[in-house]
Design a protein around this motif. Structure first.
Motif, PDB file in Angstrom:
ATOM      1  N   VAL A   3       0.609  -1.195   0.182  1.00  0.00           N
ATOM      2  CA  VAL A   3       0.091   0.507   0.165  1.00  0.00           C
ATOM      3  C   VAL A   3       1.131   1.031   0.017  1.00  0.00           C
ATOM      4  N   ASP A   4       2.311   1.080   0.008  1.00  0.00           N
ATOM      5  CA  ASP A   4       2.877   2.128   0.328  1.00  0.00           C
ATOM      6  C   ASP A   4       3.121   2.857  -0.722  1.00  0.00           C
ATOM      7  N   GLN A   5       3.003   1.555  -1.735  1.00  0.00           N
ATOM      8  CA  GLN A   5       3.422   1.519  -2.868  1.00  0.00           C
ATOM      9  C   GLN A   5       5.635   0.843  -3.257  1.00  0.00           C
ATOM     10  N   THR A   6       5.902   0.365  -2.008  1.00  0.00           N
ATOM     11  CA  THR A   6       7.140  -0.390  -1.997  1.00  0.00           C
ATOM     12  C   THR A   6       6.940  -1.763  -3.179  1.00  0.00           C
ATOM     13  N   LEU A   7       7.872  -2.515  -3.072  1.00  0.00           N
ATOM     14  CA  LEU A   7       7.518  -3.819  -3.350  1.00  0.00           C
ATOM     15  C   LEU A   7       8.326  -4.731  -2.072  1.00  0.00           C
ATOM     16  N   ARG A   8       7.881  -5.835  -1.399  1.00  0.00           N
ATOM     17  CA  ARG A   8       7.817  -7.117  -0.058  1.00  0.00           C
ATOM     18  C   ARG A   8       7.365  -7.995  -0.343  1.00  0.00           C
ATOM     19  N   ILE A   9       7.962  -8.947   0.781  1.00  0.00           N
ATOM     20  CA  ILE A   9       7.631 -10.297   0.649  1.00  0.00           C
ATOM     21  C   ILE A   9       6.948 -10.587   1.406  1.00  0.00           C
ATOM     22  N   LEU A  10       5.821 -11.480   1.075  1.00  0.00           N
ATOM     23  CA  LEU A  10       4.780 -11.588   2.621  1.00  0.00           C
ATOM     24  C   LEU A  10       4.776 -12.968   2.492  1.00  0.00           C
ATOM     25  N   GLY A  67       0.090 -12.174 -10.734  1.00  0.00           N
ATOM     26  CA  GLY A  67      -1.514 -10.897 -11.001  1.00  0.00           C
ATOM     27  C   GLY A  67      -2.555 -11.149  -9.731  1.00  0.00           C
ATOM     28  N   ALA A  68      -2.205 -11.925  -8.432  1.00  0.00           N
ATOM     29  CA  ALA A  68      -2.733 -11.885  -7.338  1.00  0.00           C
ATOM     30  C   ALA A  68      -2.794 -12.830  -6.831  1.00  0.00           C
ATOM     31  N   GLY A  69      -2.769 -12.598  -5.379  1.00  0.00           N
ATOM     32  CA  GLY A  69      -2.674 -13.461  -4.537  1.00  0.00           C
ATOM     33  C   GLY A  69      -3.306 -14.191  -3.702  1.00  0.00           C
ATOM     34  N   ARG A  70      -2.543 -15.004  -2.956  1.00  0.00           N
ATOM     35  CA  ARG A  70      -3.642 -16.346  -1.925  1.00  0.00           C
ATOM     36  C   ARG A  70      -3.041 -16.370  -0.818  1.00  0.00           C
ATOM     37  N   TYR A  71      -4.249 -16.393  -0.476  1.00  0.00           N
ATOM     38  CA  TYR A  71      -4.468 -16.294   1.099  1.00  0.00           C
ATOM     39  C   TYR A  71      -5.544 -17.370   2.575  1.00  0.00           C
ATOM     40  N   SER A  72      -5.543 -18.690   2.376  1.00  0.00           N
ATOM     41  CA  SER A  72      -7.055 -18.930   3.746  1.00  0.00           C
ATOM     42  C   SER A  72      -7.714 -19.492   2.634  1.00  0.00           C
ATOM     43  N   ASN A  73      -7.625 -20.246   0.743  1.00  0.00           N
ATOM     44  CA  ASN A  73      -8.317 -20.427   0.118  1.00  0.00           C
ATOM     45  C   ASN A  73      -9.596 -19.261  -0.736  1.00  0.00           C
ATOM     46  N   ALA A  74      -8.301 -18.392  -0.860  1.00  0.00           N
ATOM     47  CA  ALA A  74      -9.258 -17.130  -0.619  1.00  0.00           C
ATOM     48  C   ALA A  74      -8.334 -16.359  -2.074  1.00  0.00           C
ATOM     49  N   THR A  75      -8.894 -15.350  -3.298  1.00  0.00           N
ATOM     50  CA  THR A  75      -7.701 -14.678  -4.249  1.00  0.00           C
ATOM     51  C   THR A  75      -7.770 -13.503  -3.077  1.00  0.00           C
ATOM     52  N   VAL A  76      -6.719 -12.961  -3.039  1.00  0.00           N
ATOM     53  CA  VAL A  76      -6.601 -11.430  -2.643  1.00  0.00           C
ATOM     54  C   VAL A  76      -5.787 -10.376  -3.587  1.00  0.00           C
ATOM     55  N   GLY A  77      -6.125  -9.072  -3.220  1.00  0.00           N
ATOM     56  CA  GLY A  77      -5.200  -8.630  -4.417  1.00  0.00           C
ATOM     57  C   GLY A  77      -4.678  -8.665  -5.430  1.00  0.00           C
ATOM     58  N   ALA A 197      -6.525   0.210  -0.001  1.00  0.00           N
ATOM     59  CA  ALA A 197      -6.023  -0.815   1.174  1.00  0.00           C
ATOM     60  C   ALA A 197      -5.456  -2.056   1.286  1.00  0.00           C
ATOM     61  N   THR A 198      -5.238  -2.228   0.624  1.00  0.00           N
ATOM     62  CA  THR A 198      -4.683  -4.026   0.352  1.00  0.00           C
ATOM     63  C   THR A 198      -3.112  -4.374  -0.722  1.00  0.00           C
ATOM     64  N   ALA A 199      -2.363  -5.090  -0.493  1.00  0.00           N
ATOM     65  CA  ALA A 199      -1.603  -4.982  -1.372  1.00  0.00           C
ATOM     66  C   ALA A 199      -1.730  -5.458  -2.450  1.00  0.00           C
ATOM     67  N   GLN A 200      -0.852  -5.361  -3.394  1.00  0.00           N
ATOM     68  CA  GLN A 200      -1.345  -5.877  -4.942  1.00  0.00           C
ATOM     69  C   GLN A 200      -0.190  -7.059  -5.075  1.00  0.00           C
ATOM     70  N   TYR A 201      -0.379  -8.135  -5.396  1.00  0.00           N
ATOM     71  CA  TYR A 201       0.202  -9.469  -5.846  1.00  0.00           C
ATOM     72  C   TYR A 201       0.872  -9.259  -7.224  1.00  0.00           C
ATOM     73  N   LEU A 202       1.963  -9.747  -7.343  1.00  0.00           N
ATOM     74  CA  LEU A 202       2.455 -10.206  -8.641  1.00  0.00           C
ATOM     75  C   LEU A 202       2.544 -11.510  -8.582  1.00  0.00           C
ATOM     76  N   PHE A 203       2.747 -11.972  -7.525  1.00  0.00           N
ATOM     77  CA  PHE A 203       2.653 -13.547  -7.958  1.00  0.00           C
ATOM     78  C   PHE A 203       3.413 -13.792  -6.034  1.00  0.00           C
TER      79      PHE A 203
END
Length: 206
Positions: A3-10, A67-77, A197-203
């Protein structure tokens, strides 16, 4: 892409570091994650910007999400913008090898010269079948092609990259790729909209 427009590892819900400068300059960028034993390094545009350590273990997963993230069986970001050159190596790239990848990718969107040794996923997004629900061909030799995902819209793919519009998603098999404590992931990306309000996932992998 946080959300702060930096690249991060989650890792699940734990942030492992920020890749330095804010990325909002309407340009292509190169990101790489290198896992070597218990050390994980994050690179932006060829230079290391964050290093984290953990108790070890392996990176695991059977499916890659692009193009998106996956967490707890849901597609996010969902990510907004073009993506290209998603690559996975089955060993930890050296800092010089990451720099070489970045320099090769700077001059062209297509057919950048890359190291082939240890390459287990190689998605040049210009290498697609040109359909409205595209397939991007994996040229690593393992045939882990990226396909459009059921229930999600498809990116628009041209001769150089695929454009993800904030609701698009592709998947590629990662079976027998990630069961290792040494792995490297690289991707080119071009953010066109800041995260809300939510991070965007590249991969992501799950």
């Amino acid at each position: 892409y946080d959300v702060d427009q930096t690249l991060r590892i989650l890792h699940e819900t734990i942030v492992w570091g920020s890749a330095g400068p804010v990325v909002k300059d309407n340009k292509w960028h190169f990101g790489a994650l290198v896992r070597s034993g218990s050390t994980t390094s994050l690179y932006l545009d060829g230079g290391a910007t964050a290093v984290s350590t953990s108790s070890g273990g392996t990176v695991q997963g059977t499916e890659n999400f692009i193009g998106a993230g996956r967490y707890s069986n849901a597609t996010v970001g969902y990510f907004n913008g073009p993506i290209d050159d998603v690559r996975i190596y089955n060993y930890a790239l050296s800092a010089q090898e990451v720099s070489n990848l970045y320099n090769a990718a700077k001059t062209s969107y297509v057919n950048a010269t890359v190291r082939r040794t240890g390459l287990v996923l190689d998605l040049n997004f210009g290498n697609n079948d040109g359909t409205s629900a595209p397939t991007v061909w994996d040229t690593s030799g393992y045939n882990r092609h990226a396909t459009s995902t059921s229930g999600a819209t498809s990116p628009t793919c041209g001769q150089k990259f695929c454009d993800f519009d904030g609701g698009d998603l592709m998947t590629a098999s990662s079976t027998s790729v990630f069961n290792s404590s040494n792995i490297s992931i690289a991707v080119k990306f071009y953010p066109t909209a800041a995260p809300g309000a939510t991070a965007q996932y590249l991969f992501s992998t799950t």
